[in-house]
Design a protein around this motif. Structure first.
Motif, PDB file in Angstrom:
ATOM      1  N   VAL A  75      55.230 141.727 102.650  1.00  0.00           N
ATOM      2  CA  VAL A  75      53.817 141.350 102.766  1.00  0.00           C
ATOM      3  C   VAL A  75      53.688 139.828 102.927  1.00  0.00           C
ATOM      4  O   VAL A  75      52.854 139.340 103.709  1.00  0.00           O
ATOM      5  CB  VAL A  75      53.022 141.863 101.546  1.00  0.00           C
ATOM      6  N   GLN A  76      54.534 139.096 102.211  1.00  0.00           N
ATOM      7  CA  GLN A  76      54.551 137.633 102.395  1.00  0.00           C
ATOM      8  C   GLN A  76      54.855 137.293 103.862  1.00  0.00           C
ATOM      9  O   GLN A  76      54.176 136.456 104.477  1.00  0.00           O
ATOM     10  CB  GLN A  76      55.617 137.044 101.456  1.00  0.00           C
ATOM     11  N   ASN A  77      55.826 137.969 104.433  1.00  0.00           N
ATOM     12  CA  ASN A  77      56.137 137.770 105.851  1.00  0.00           C
ATOM     13  C   ASN A  77      54.979 138.195 106.749  1.00  0.00           C
ATOM     14  O   ASN A  77      54.634 137.512 107.709  1.00  0.00           O
ATOM     15  CB  ASN A  77      57.412 138.541 106.226  1.00  0.00           C
ATOM     16  N   MET A  78      54.365 139.320 106.418  1.00  0.00           N
ATOM     17  CA  MET A  78      53.201 139.768 107.188  1.00  0.00           C
ATOM     18  C   MET A  78      52.101 138.720 107.171  1.00  0.00           C
ATOM     19  O   MET A  78      51.479 138.430 108.205  1.00  0.00           O
ATOM     20  CB  MET A  78      52.672 141.091 106.602  1.00  0.00           C
ATOM     21  N   ASN A  79      51.837 138.161 105.983  1.00  0.00           N
ATOM     22  CA  ASN A  79      50.803 137.121 105.888  1.00  0.00           C
ATOM     23  C   ASN A  79      51.107 135.969 106.841  1.00  0.00           C
ATOM     24  O   ASN A  79      50.208 135.467 107.532  1.00  0.00           O
ATOM     25  CB  ASN A  79      50.709 136.605 104.451  1.00  0.00           C
ATOM     26  N   LEU A  80      52.368 135.558 106.877  1.00  0.00           N
ATOM     27  CA  LEU A  80      52.741 134.460 107.785  1.00  0.00           C
ATOM     28  C   LEU A  80      52.568 134.880 109.240  1.00  0.00           C
ATOM     29  O   LEU A  80      52.043 134.119 110.058  1.00  0.00           O
ATOM     30  CB  LEU A  80      54.201 134.053 107.525  1.00  0.00           C
ATOM     31  N   MET A  81      52.974 136.074 109.570  1.00  0.00           N
ATOM     32  CA  MET A  81      52.940 136.526 110.967  1.00  0.00           C
ATOM     33  C   MET A  81      51.522 136.759 111.481  1.00  0.00           C
ATOM     34  O   MET A  81      51.241 136.583 112.664  1.00  0.00           O
ATOM     35  CB  MET A  81      53.756 137.818 111.116  1.00  0.00           C
ATOM     36  N   LEU A  82      50.627 137.175 110.571  1.00  0.00           N
ATOM     37  CA  LEU A  82      49.262 137.498 110.997  1.00  0.00           C
ATOM     38  C   LEU A  82      48.263 136.392 110.676  1.00  0.00           C
ATOM     39  O   LEU A  82      47.058 136.552 110.909  1.00  0.00           O
ATOM     40  CB  LEU A  82      48.808 138.816 110.350  1.00  0.00           C
ATOM     41  N   GLY A  83      48.748 135.288 110.141  1.00  0.00           N
ATOM     42  CA  GLY A  83      47.866 134.156 109.906  1.00  0.00           C
ATOM     43  C   GLY A  83      47.039 134.202 108.641  1.00  0.00           C
ATOM     44  O   GLY A  83      46.081 133.452 108.478  1.00  0.00           O
ATOM     45  N   PHE A  84      47.417 135.077 107.704  1.00  0.00           N
ATOM     46  CA  PHE A  84      46.738 135.077 106.406  1.00  0.00           C
ATOM     47  C   PHE A  84      47.326 133.976 105.513  1.00  0.00           C
ATOM     48  O   PHE A  84      48.467 133.559 105.725  1.00  0.00           O
ATOM     49  CB  PHE A  84      46.932 136.426 105.692  1.00  0.00           C
ATOM     50  N   PRO A  85      46.579 133.557 104.486  1.00  0.00           N
ATOM     51  CA  PRO A  85      47.207 132.697 103.476  1.00  0.00           C
ATOM     52  C   PRO A  85      48.440 133.398 102.899  1.00  0.00           C
ATOM     53  O   PRO A  85      48.396 134.612 102.644  1.00  0.00           O
ATOM     54  CB  PRO A  85      46.114 132.541 102.412  1.00  0.00           C
ATOM     55  N   GLU A  86      49.495 132.640 102.700  1.00  0.00           N
ATOM     56  CA  GLU A  86      50.779 133.259 102.336  1.00  0.00           C
ATOM     57  C   GLU A  86      50.702 134.090 101.060  1.00  0.00           C
ATOM     58  O   GLU A  86      51.432 135.065 100.903  1.00  0.00           O
ATOM     59  CB  GLU A  86      51.848 132.170 102.192  1.00  0.00           C
ATOM     60  N   GLN A  87      49.812 133.713 100.136  1.00  0.00           N
ATOM     61  CA  GLN A  87      49.763 134.412  98.852  1.00  0.00           C
ATOM     62  C   GLN A  87      48.758 135.563  98.824  1.00  0.00           C
ATOM     63  O   GLN A  87      48.639 136.237  97.792  1.00  0.00           O
ATOM     64  CB  GLN A  87      49.421 133.421  97.739  1.00  0.00           C
ATOM     65  N   GLN A  88      48.044 135.776  99.936  1.00  0.00           N
ATOM     66  CA  GLN A  88      46.988 136.799  99.892  1.00  0.00           C
ATOM     67  C   GLN A  88      47.561 138.173  99.514  1.00  0.00           C
ATOM     68  O   GLN A  88      48.553 138.646 100.082  1.00  0.00           O
ATOM     69  CB  GLN A  88      46.264 136.870 101.235  1.00  0.00           C
ATOM     70  N   GLY A  89      46.949 138.801  98.556  1.00  0.00           N
ATOM     71  CA  GLY A  89      47.367 140.135  98.124  1.00  0.00           C
ATOM     72  C   GLY A  89      48.579 140.119  97.219  1.00  0.00           C
ATOM     73  O   GLY A  89      49.030 141.172  96.762  1.00  0.00           O
ATOM     74  N   LEU A  90      49.120 138.937  96.964  1.00  0.00           N
ATOM     75  CA  LEU A  90      50.351 138.852  96.165  1.00  0.00           C
ATOM     76  C   LEU A  90      50.143 138.075  94.865  1.00  0.00           C
ATOM     77  O   LEU A  90      51.095 137.764  94.165  1.00  0.00           O
ATOM     78  CB  LEU A  90      51.460 138.177  96.999  1.00  0.00           C
ATOM     79  N   ASP A  91      48.891 137.827  94.553  1.00  0.00           N
ATOM     80  CA  ASP A  91      48.570 136.981  93.409  1.00  0.00           C
ATOM     81  C   ASP A  91      48.490 137.807  92.119  1.00  0.00           C
ATOM     82  O   ASP A  91      47.547 137.698  91.348  1.00  0.00           O
ATOM     83  CB  ASP A  91      47.230 136.281  93.697  1.00  0.00           C
ATOM     84  N   LEU A  92      49.468 138.636  91.897  1.00  0.00           N
ATOM     85  CA  LEU A  92      49.443 139.542  90.751  1.00  0.00           C
ATOM     86  C   LEU A  92      50.202 138.939  89.571  1.00  0.00           C
ATOM     87  O   LEU A  92      51.227 138.280  89.754  1.00  0.00           O
ATOM     88  CB  LEU A  92      50.099 140.865  91.136  1.00  0.00           C
ATOM     89  N   VAL A  93      49.693 139.189  88.385  1.00  0.00           N
ATOM     90  CA  VAL A  93      50.405 138.763  87.178  1.00  0.00           C
ATOM     91  C   VAL A  93      51.399 139.860  86.797  1.00  0.00           C
ATOM     92  O   VAL A  93      51.069 141.040  86.833  1.00  0.00           O
ATOM     93  CB  VAL A  93      49.418 138.508  86.026  1.00  0.00           C
ATOM     94  N   ALA A  94      52.615 139.465  86.463  1.00  0.00           N
ATOM     95  CA  ALA A  94      53.647 140.445  86.107  1.00  0.00           C
ATOM     96  C   ALA A  94      53.231 141.249  84.884  1.00  0.00           C
ATOM     97  O   ALA A  94      52.540 140.751  83.998  1.00  0.00           O
ATOM     98  CB  ALA A  94      54.972 139.746  85.847  1.00  0.00           C
ATOM     99  N   LEU A  95      53.696 142.486  84.861  1.00  0.00           N
ATOM    100  CA  LEU A  95      53.342 143.424  83.792  1.00  0.00           C
ATOM    101  C   LEU A  95      54.372 143.334  82.669  1.00  0.00           C
ATOM    102  O   LEU A  95      55.504 143.794  82.822  1.00  0.00           O
ATOM    103  CB  LEU A  95      53.310 144.839  84.370  1.00  0.00           C
ATOM    104  N   SER A  96      53.976 142.734  81.563  1.00  0.00           N
ATOM    105  CA  SER A  96      54.898 142.571  80.443  1.00  0.00           C
ATOM    106  C   SER A  96      54.120 142.573  79.162  1.00  0.00           C
ATOM    107  O   SER A  96      53.151 141.814  79.061  1.00  0.00           O
ATOM    108  CB  SER A  96      55.673 141.258  80.605  1.00  0.00           C
ATOM    109  N   PRO A  97      54.418 143.333  78.142  1.00  0.00           N
ATOM    110  CA  PRO A  97      55.614 144.170  78.102  1.00  0.00           C
ATOM    111  C   PRO A  97      55.421 145.415  78.999  1.00  0.00           C
ATOM    112  O   PRO A  97      54.350 145.638  79.495  1.00  0.00           O
ATOM    113  CB  PRO A  97      55.691 144.576  76.636  1.00  0.00           C
TER     114      PRO A  97
END
Lengths: 344, 344, 344, 344
Positions: free
Chosen positions: D322-344
């Motif tokens: 998805v990071q690569n897709m964002n670059l290829m399609l002109g989206f901001p690189e972090q779009q859709g990937l701004d998730l906080v890790a699930l812990s515990p």
């Protein structure tokens, strides 16, 4: 941006609140208190929050909680009943994730929690934070008592049946199973991986605090007494609750039970009645705020079975608290909770 | 040394039989058959057996099973019913670890197992291999049907109550949970670690083959019909079964239930009634042949709860089979089974 | 029957000693001490021992340890160095499962264990309890220092290469991974299932106590200095250690390395050099005293790889201690240790 | 909204792509193909997607992939090399999550993947999808080869050291450990929970496909040959990779290594260089696209150690895609990937 405080941010409900609030968009966490860890960075304790939460823990005395619009108590039982009233008096809304304001009958509460209550008047004024039942009251509430985790899965699984003439309300059974994060982030031998891993057991089979909490709600809805045997179990995993509910029938259902459930929860954003034949898995709600459930009638006999799953730290704690916060602060109910469960 | 054959030695019941028989002292494994793996070393498939079992798998046709004193069928359902009769006719004793000879009613069997039976006469002659009930018959048996795993934990947990006037035999509930080894060593997506790990769910909630097997035994003992709701669940771990049994009361027990259980199982080498307040853990029987159980009456209400644990591969399969073998071949019942459970 | 005492029987090495000694046949446990749990039944804490160990914990002062033939110290570091000398002076043999007598250089010991030594003279007299190297000395020893768990897997994996001209002794790497039982039965947050479950990490990467212990033995065998980078990791499981050893070559091996290992360990009852291409699994030694290992030379390049597995509580602790006891008391070395690993 | 197709949506990379794309905001999934499951609902296979993805699987022939802006191949190795060229010829951008276009040397590729390449010209034109190295090329790429999971954790962990005069590029060691989801959603006995649970082992120690992929990138950056010993291991958990990298030094570093790493990754949104003394845990990146790493120099000796963690299904597969897709399609690189890790 609304200002949010978290009292007691070092436990699992605390870190989950931060995970959810960090991406909420409408709120700003202005204080996270911890007596023992005051001054240290939150993300040093919770590396999953690195890059998401840029705060240090604050000593309780130095946190200006009175400036907050809403304060979550993610504290052990018995703290909120002492500290919340002062904030409430200053007009701060409060959601207590512990059990202090859940049980209306003070004698019952004292029996199960082993303390006398420090703010009994607020028990009466507190709204029980199950939006599927008390949405309107929560919108207007000053103080919300966030339900227990086993309680949420069990209560939602039974609600549509309450008051039905063909249900034996005296012989309900809830066999509930929880991952170990439900015990909190406390150093205790029985919760060590070497103790709880690769093993399974029941606990508190002779009586557990969540039983009277469930009964209180069901009895109010059914408008009659409830007989419920509730036995919790410990699963060798981190997150998730599954409860299997056994409901003896005293007559033939006058409605299709699947349709009854689908209709009951039709408008609910966080309850998913699955198609007939589905078996809900806890991982299907890992990290999100959904309760998924399925209805069975094994071999057409006289006992209904409901299997209901939640993530104990989300719909069973922090997620439901954020859902309540959204209602109390006027946000759309699903804001910040629109996460897809992590599976596998 | 008695000569022992194992038909279908590549599954988990096969490797467990070998683990136990390798240290039994009174028997010698002379043949382990596998069509697919004929010629390859057993310990290449099961490295835990390196140094303990020095054999190769044999093609079924080339194994001289007729020379054995006793042959175990550790095969899928439907194999023993075809192959066992020829061995039995030659005087070889047989223990079937699959379900072929467990259910006396052939229609019920066919309904649940989806085949018509190939040796119905032997169904009648087979002895059900639960030593706690049928020890004497097993001693004299030619053919023993080894019970199912959920079945063993459930049946042993309910036996002392059967026929008691104060028990509601029509509304019994068994909520059973099993580690994934119970599904066998078959390549199936739902049993992948990435599917079954860190998750919990019910399965076959609308009906499972073990239900009629349990009911058959309980009805025979109680001398009346039995209503049982049985729901199995999958635990994210490898070994172990815990079943929580919910028994509605229709009157006050005329005996102390704890004492009733202790007396009932007093002489049993492989049943452990734990002290009041104990919660049996599956790890307390990991690798050994015990069934441990505890009795609860939550808040003195009208439902008894029994929690019963076994290792599904030992008392639930291979260990019980060795116990039956000991009875059939005249060994002390505990020989080779005197192992201490592995915990943690 | 020889009389055996266990000092500090409430930890995992204690319960494992009891599991093994209960079926040893030549010994009798006469005392298990615990200050905190004196008077309570051993099997109330460890239900897996029900029916196998019929004893209560004794207060240290009241246990007549001087009557024992041999006493195990299953205590935290720093206890045996204070209490063992008095027993030794009375002629009681002692095996210390902690680290008090493992390191001969007292400065090194003090640096890593943060104490000054209370019985330095006994450090010199103690025999390091690795039977594969020091079998004869152990037979005659009064005091044996039982090796660490990571240490045993690593040292056995490297021994056959020590002193070989074609091995780079300065750049050895040991990447070790352990189940959480290696941390003991102590209430600590990082070892909670909710912390250590479903996650993996390195720990103590900048330096761990087991590194100097490994180096001490390897240097003695190689008769030269050793450069070893040792990094332990925590596996989300209960039992087992796997260490992957990376050995840079400075020349072409003058012998077939597989054969070298097989010859080196040919007579060893508890070391299993697996066939080429095998990948040892920790479960293949679960519950037994074996170290299994395999040798690789990836793509024929200049680095050897050895993968070595043990059960950290058996060959890495209690099992090796019993092996040492057998040698010290004149039992056959394998007595009581002839268990088949539990797999799956 | 950009139109997205997924070829082969039934595996774990497929479900992860859907989880991430469902909340991306700038794209719409218009087709998910599966030959075997055509016509059935996606969320019947993946209940975690209920309410998030309202689509059925489409037969490959009937999916109008040519209308898509970008198509992901989440297929087994060897499919994209046959089917991607036709789409590329029609102007559709392609990201292959399999290995078809990762290795530039066709002989090396054929050796490790056991096929001859069906579209060798596209191998040359494909851009290797590691944004930290090839961000600009990815923006302009028609075809992106998404890196392997072990590869991403290892390559990112070593990049800042490549070409440094004080690094021994000939003796690098990567000891990598992965959860079982890395093996995909295929029915295979070794990946059963009963096989892979509660156990740990190395695999493919004599050579693994990811080794040449890592070496290709490192050699290109270092502008010299690379000697790398790479050994993967299987962790008894579902998600996460930790790789411990051992880097022998041939001289004293001319820069502070911690600072070197922090500077190298300063602007990278998905690489987190942790503070000295931290030990990255896989759960700290569970469900998100980060690679977290820490640098050690145990006891100041001549070997650096880097511990690097990713979620194998996110930064190791779908997230990086998805990071690569964002670059290829002109989206901001972090779009859709701004998730906080699930812990515990």
């Amino acid at each position: 941006m609304k200002k949010i405080g978290i009292v007691g941010g070092t436990g699992y409900t605390g870190v989950e609140l931060m995970r959810l609030l960090a991406r909420h968009g409408g709120v700003e966490i202005t204080a996270i208190t911890s007596r023992g860890d005051a001054g240290s960075r939150v993300d040093a304790m919770y590396p999953n929050l690195r890059g998401a939460i840029d705060l240090c823990f604050t000593a309780p005395d130095e946190a200006n909680l009175a400036d907050c619009d809403l304060v979550f108590f993610a504290t052990p039982n018995g703290i909120a009943m002492q500290q919340a009233p002062e904030l409430l008096a200053q007009g701060v809304k409060v959601i207590d994730l512990a059990a202090d304001y859940r049980i209306k009958d003070l004698d019952v509460w004292s029996k199960w929690y082993g303390m006398s209550h420090a703010s009994p008047d607020w028990v009466e004024r507190a709204v029980y934070g199950l939006p599927e039942l008390y949405r309107d009251e929560i919108r207007d509430a000053e103080l919300v008592a966030n339900p227990g985790c086993h309680v949420t899965a069990t209560t939602l699984g039974l609600l549509p049946l309450m008051g039905q003439a063909w249900v034996d309300h005296d012989r309900l059974v809830a066999d509930s199973k929880s991952g170990t994060s439900g015990a909190g982030r406390k150093a205790e031998v029985p919760m060590l991986m070497a103790e709880a891993g690769e093993s399974f057991k029941a606990y508190s089979a002779n009586g557990h605090r969540h039983q009277p909490e469930i009964v209180q709600t069901l009895a109010a809805v059914a408008e009659r007494s409830i007989g419920l045997t509730f036995v919790p179990h410990l699963i060798p995993m981190v997150r998730g609750i599954e409860v299997s509910l056994y409901i003896p029938l005293v007559g033939e259902p006058t409605a299709d039970v699947q349709q009854l459930y689908e209709a009951y929860y039709d408008a609910e954003p966080f309850v998913d009645v699955m198609p007939p034949g589905s078996h809900p898995e806890t991982r299907s709600v890992r990290g999100n705020n959904l309760c998924r459930m399925a209805i069975f009638r094994p071999q057409g006999a006289a006992t209904l079975v409901i299997s209901s799953v939640i993530d104990n730290l989300v719909k069973g704690a922090a997620g439901q608290a954020v859902q309540n916060m959204n209602l109390m602060l006027g946000f759309p109910e699903q804001q910040g909770l629109d996460l897809v469960a992590l599976s596998p």
